[in-house]
Design an enzyme around this catalytic site. Structure first.
Site, short mmCIF file in Angstrom:
data_model
loop_
_atom_site.label_atom_id
_atom_site.label_comp_id
_atom_site.label_asym_id
_atom_site.label_seq_id
_atom_site.Cartn_x
_atom_site.Cartn_y
_atom_site.Cartn_z
N SER A 106 -1.92 -4.58 -6.24
CA SER A 106 -2.43 -5.47 -5.38
C SER A 106 -3.69 -4.97 -4.67
O SER A 106 -4.65 -5.02 -5.37
CB SER A 106 -1.07 -5.82 -4.35
OG SER A 106 -1.52 -6.72 -3.53
N ASP A 222 2.95 -14.91 -10.00
CA ASP A 222 2.45 -14.43 -8.73
C ASP A 222 1.97 -15.30 -8.02
O ASP A 222 0.68 -16.00 -8.27
CB ASP A 222 1.41 -13.32 -9.17
CG ASP A 222 1.17 -12.24 -7.98
OD1 ASP A 222 1.09 -12.82 -6.76
OD2 ASP A 222 0.71 -11.10 -8.25
N HIS A 252 4.97 -11.07 -7.93
CA HIS A 252 3.88 -10.17 -7.30
C HIS A 252 4.07 -8.55 -7.83
O HIS A 252 2.97 -7.87 -8.32
CB HIS A 252 3.49 -10.28 -5.86
CG HIS A 252 2.17 -9.42 -5.51
ND1 HIS A 252 1.06 -9.76 -6.03
CD2 HIS A 252 2.22 -8.54 -4.51
CE1 HIS A 252 0.23 -8.86 -5.32
NE2 HIS A 252 0.95 -8.11 -4.44
#
Length: 278
Positions: A106, A222, A252
């Site tokens: 991320s 996601d 995610h």
């Protein structure tokens, strides 16, 4: 998989770190975690790699987890880099010549990408999980101007909040995330938001400078960071040895999805292949 206890320490600046040591390491992974979370959420991930003889080293980024700083706030994006520098040096000191890979999830993927622009020679390869190379819906020019103005006048003011329900399809993972006192449940500072967008733009301009082996992984469902950002990054880097792995239906946190053993296993296989080829 046997439990592996993390060794905890602090480095310069009070940054908190964890490392999971393999008995006789064949390689090391330097891990950059995501926005609002901390390195302690990667226990299962680390144990899986340690079982393959790969040690895992990770900081809690400034303003995250057990590290000091205003929660989810940073003055400059490059302020995330010194802790990675310190751990990369520590890996070399303890294990000279050991192949080292950078893994970012991320925001940690964005950190990793920006970090590699001037430091890729120090790594045998890099892997990205749900990297924040783009946003689901780009804000308009007016919204960006207002946020930059807020960042200049009230840099620590919270302006954006994450939705915990979007991290995983596993309700237990979501609940643990919500209940974790080290996970930041509040808003992200205006300054950090400005720095995130600025770094995304810089990486889009300079990603062609990256040439090291890469594995780019992303869940196609996601909602927090679009898979299209990872695909564009993958296509834009100059690496001749690169793999794009998109996972239909996954959210995610692909390392915390019900299919996590498959996903981590594919990362482990990719690392093994790079180590064996070294």
């Amino acid at each position: 998989m046997s439990a592996v206890e993390a060794q905890e320490s602090t480095i310069e600046g009070g940054v908190f770190t964890r490392r999971w040591n393999a008995a006789e390491p064949r390689a090391a992974v330097l891990l950059a975690h995501g926005l609002g979370e901390h390195s302690g959420r990667y226990q299962y991930f680390a144990e899986a790699l340690v079982a393959r003889g790969i040690s895992v080293w990770a900081p809690d980024h400034p303003g995250h987890g057990r590290s000091p700083g205003t929660r989810c706030h940073i003055k400059r994006f490059a302020d995330f880099f010194p802790a990675l520098d310190a751990l990369r040096s520590a890996i070399d000191e303890q294990h000279p010549g050991l192949p080292c890979f950078l893994v970012g999830h991320s925001m940690g993927g964005l950190i990793a990408g920006a970090y590699l622009l001037d430091r890729q020679a120090g790594f045998a390869g890099a892997a990205f999980s749900g990297a924040a190379f783009d946003v689901p819906a780009a804000p308009g020019a007016a919204a960006l101007f207002i946020n930059r103005l807020i960042a200049a006048l009230l840099p620590k003011l919270g302006v954006l909040q994450l939705d915990a329900s979007e991290i995983s399809r596993d309700p237990q993972v979501v609940q643990h995330y919500i209940d974790d006192p080290l996970v930041h449940s509040g808003k992200i500072s205006a300054r950090l938001v400005v720095e995130l967008f600025s770094t995304m733009a810089e990486l889009r301009e300079r990603r062609g400078e990256l040439t090291l082996p890469m594995l780019v992984m992303h869940g196609e469902a996601d909602a927090m960071t679009p898979a299209s950002g990872s695909q564009a990054f993958f296509e834009g880097v100059a690496s001749t040895e690169k793999t794009l792995r998109l996972y239909p239906g996954l959210y995610h946190e692909i390392f915390n999805e019900p299919e996590r053993d498959q996903v981590i296993g594919e990362l482990g296989d990719w690392l093994d292949a790079r180590v064996n080829a070294a």
